[in-house]
Design a protein around this motif. Structure first.
Motif, PDB file in Angstrom:
ATOM      1  N   HIS A   1       0.809  -1.219   0.000  1.00  0.00           N
ATOM      2  CA  HIS A   1       0.000   0.000   0.000  1.00  0.00           C
ATOM      3  C   HIS A   1       0.844   1.271   0.000  1.00  0.00           C
ATOM      4  O   HIS A   1       0.335   2.356   0.273  1.00  0.00           O
ATOM      5  CB  HIS A   1      -0.944   0.015   1.214  1.00  0.00           C
ATOM      6  CG  HIS A   1      -1.988  -1.045   1.148  1.00  0.00           C
ATOM      7  ND1 HIS A   1      -1.984  -2.127   1.998  1.00  0.00           N
ATOM      8  CD2 HIS A   1      -3.048  -1.214   0.332  1.00  0.00           C
ATOM      9  CE1 HIS A   1      -3.021  -2.915   1.718  1.00  0.00           C
ATOM     10  NE2 HIS A   1      -3.673  -2.383   0.699  1.00  0.00           N
ATOM     11  N   SER A   2       2.135   1.139  -0.252  1.00  0.00           N
ATOM     12  CA  SER A   2       3.074   2.266  -0.363  1.00  0.00           C
ATOM     13  C   SER A   2       3.238   3.080   0.916  1.00  0.00           C
ATOM     14  O   SER A   2       3.577   4.259   0.860  1.00  0.00           O
ATOM     15  CB  SER A   2       2.676   3.179  -1.527  1.00  0.00           C
ATOM     16  OG  SER A   2       2.714   2.453  -2.734  1.00  0.00           O
ATOM     17  N   TYR A   3       3.013   2.466   2.068  1.00  0.00           N
ATOM     18  CA  TYR A   3       3.309   3.169   3.318  1.00  0.00           C
ATOM     19  C   TYR A   3       4.822   3.310   3.418  1.00  0.00           C
ATOM     20  O   TYR A   3       5.577   2.404   3.046  1.00  0.00           O
ATOM     21  CB  TYR A   3       2.773   2.385   4.511  1.00  0.00           C
ATOM     22  CG  TYR A   3       1.297   2.573   4.740  1.00  0.00           C
ATOM     23  CD1 TYR A   3       0.826   2.887   6.013  1.00  0.00           C
ATOM     24  CD2 TYR A   3       0.370   2.436   3.716  1.00  0.00           C
ATOM     25  CE1 TYR A   3      -0.535   3.066   6.243  1.00  0.00           C
ATOM     26  CE2 TYR A   3      -0.979   2.605   3.937  1.00  0.00           C
ATOM     27  CZ  TYR A   3      -1.429   2.917   5.195  1.00  0.00           C
ATOM     28  OH  TYR A   3      -2.771   3.086   5.420  1.00  0.00           O
ATOM     29  N   ARG A   4       5.273   4.466   3.934  1.00  0.00           N
ATOM     30  CA  ARG A   4       6.696   4.772   4.002  1.00  0.00           C
ATOM     31  C   ARG A   4       7.138   4.858   5.462  1.00  0.00           C
ATOM     32  O   ARG A   4       6.471   5.494   6.274  1.00  0.00           O
ATOM     33  CB  ARG A   4       6.996   6.103   3.304  1.00  0.00           C
ATOM     34  CG  ARG A   4       6.650   6.086   1.830  1.00  0.00           C
ATOM     35  CD  ARG A   4       6.867   7.449   1.169  1.00  0.00           C
ATOM     36  NE  ARG A   4       5.979   8.449   1.747  1.00  0.00           N
ATOM     37  CZ  ARG A   4       6.387   9.602   2.290  1.00  0.00           C
ATOM     38  NH1 ARG A   4       7.652   9.933   2.297  1.00  0.00           N
ATOM     39  NH2 ARG A   4       5.509  10.445   2.791  1.00  0.00           N
ATOM     40  N   TYR A   5       8.255   4.223   5.767  1.00  0.00           N
ATOM     41  CA  TYR A   5       8.796   4.199   7.126  1.00  0.00           C
ATOM     42  C   TYR A   5      10.235   4.696   7.105  1.00  0.00           C
ATOM     43  O   TYR A   5      11.051   4.246   6.299  1.00  0.00           O
ATOM     44  CB  TYR A   5       8.746   2.787   7.709  1.00  0.00           C
ATOM     45  CG  TYR A   5       7.338   2.256   7.795  1.00  0.00           C
ATOM     46  CD1 TYR A   5       6.550   2.496   8.908  1.00  0.00           C
ATOM     47  CD2 TYR A   5       6.775   1.559   6.729  1.00  0.00           C
ATOM     48  CE1 TYR A   5       5.243   2.043   8.974  1.00  0.00           C
ATOM     49  CE2 TYR A   5       5.472   1.097   6.783  1.00  0.00           C
ATOM     50  CZ  TYR A   5       4.713   1.347   7.903  1.00  0.00           C
ATOM     51  OH  TYR A   5       3.410   0.913   7.959  1.00  0.00           O
ATOM     52  N   ASN A   6      10.554   5.631   8.007  1.00  0.00           N
ATOM     53  CA  ASN A   6      11.899   6.171   8.116  1.00  0.00           C
ATOM     54  C   ASN A   6      12.833   5.082   8.641  1.00  0.00           C
ATOM     55  O   ASN A   6      12.531   4.450   9.665  1.00  0.00           O
ATOM     56  CB  ASN A   6      11.893   7.380   9.057  1.00  0.00           C
ATOM     57  CG  ASN A   6      13.250   7.990   9.194  1.00  0.00           C
ATOM     58  OD1 ASN A   6      14.096   7.473   9.914  1.00  0.00           O
ATOM     59  ND2 ASN A   6      13.468   9.106   8.521  1.00  0.00           N
ATOM     60  N   LEU A   7      13.935   4.852   7.962  1.00  0.00           N
ATOM     61  CA  LEU A   7      14.848   3.778   8.346  1.00  0.00           C
ATOM     62  C   LEU A   7      15.620   4.080   9.626  1.00  0.00           C
ATOM     63  O   LEU A   7      16.071   3.164  10.305  1.00  0.00           O
ATOM     64  CB  LEU A   7      15.815   3.468   7.202  1.00  0.00           C
ATOM     65  CG  LEU A   7      15.186   2.696   6.040  1.00  0.00           C
ATOM     66  CD1 LEU A   7      16.104   2.716   4.820  1.00  0.00           C
ATOM     67  CD2 LEU A   7      14.879   1.268   6.459  1.00  0.00           C
ATOM     68  N   ASP A   8      15.768   5.342   9.989  1.00  0.00           N
ATOM     69  CA  ASP A   8      16.444   5.687  11.247  1.00  0.00           C
ATOM     70  C   ASP A   8      15.540   5.473  12.453  1.00  0.00           C
ATOM     71  O   ASP A   8      15.946   4.905  13.455  1.00  0.00           O
ATOM     72  CB  ASP A   8      16.899   7.156  11.235  1.00  0.00           C
ATOM     73  CG  ASP A   8      18.129   7.378  10.390  1.00  0.00           C
ATOM     74  OD1 ASP A   8      19.095   6.611  10.542  1.00  0.00           O
ATOM     75  OD2 ASP A   8      18.122   8.319   9.589  1.00  0.00           O
ATOM     76  N   SER A   9      14.305   5.938  12.349  1.00  0.00           N
ATOM     77  CA  SER A   9      13.404   5.954  13.503  1.00  0.00           C
ATOM     78  C   SER A   9      12.266   4.949  13.433  1.00  0.00           C
ATOM     79  O   SER A   9      11.637   4.665  14.449  1.00  0.00           O
ATOM     80  CB  SER A   9      12.798   7.348  13.656  1.00  0.00           C
ATOM     81  OG  SER A   9      11.944   7.623  12.544  1.00  0.00           O
TER      82      SER A   9
END
Length: 117
Positions: A78-86
């Motif tokens: 569903h193209s949700y985006r997650y920050n790889l740092d946090s």
């Protein structure tokens, strides 16, 4: 380092940074299993990252997704985006993903999983 040693179980996932970069080129993802947990190992222009492989939205495998120039992992479902740092979900539509520390050492690349108390 002593505090992190007591908080995490460290798992060697690659023998060297060179091996990690060869097996997981920049902008690529690789699924690992550590302590019966599915972990997505990501390589971006800014380095190596470890994040839970299960998308918090509906559970799809993040290692089947992509990364972008904003240092985010994008779920292919569903193209949700997650920050790889946090691990923060970038549009506040879902829970955040769990991230894990990655250490580049002389003797390899390690991922730290929290010790169970």
């Amino acid at each position: 380092m002593a505090e992190q040693e007591t908080k995490y179980n460290w798992h060697k996932v690659f023998a060297s940074v060179t091996e990690a970069a060869a097996k997981v080129p920049v902008r690529k993802l690789h699924k690992l299993e550590l302590e019966n947990q599915q972990i997505c190992f990501a390589h971006t222009a800014t380095g190596f990252f470890a994040i839970s492989d299960t998308c918090p939205h509906l559970g799809y495998s993040l290692s089947k997704g992509t990364t972008n120039y904003l240092n985010e992992i994008i779920c292919p479902w569903h193209s949700y985006r997650y920050n790889l740092d946090s691990g923060r979900e970038c549009d506040y539509k879902s829970r955040n993903a769990t991230t894990y520390p990655v250490e580049l050492r002389e003797d390899g690349v390690f991922i730290g999983l929290p010790k169970q108390v």
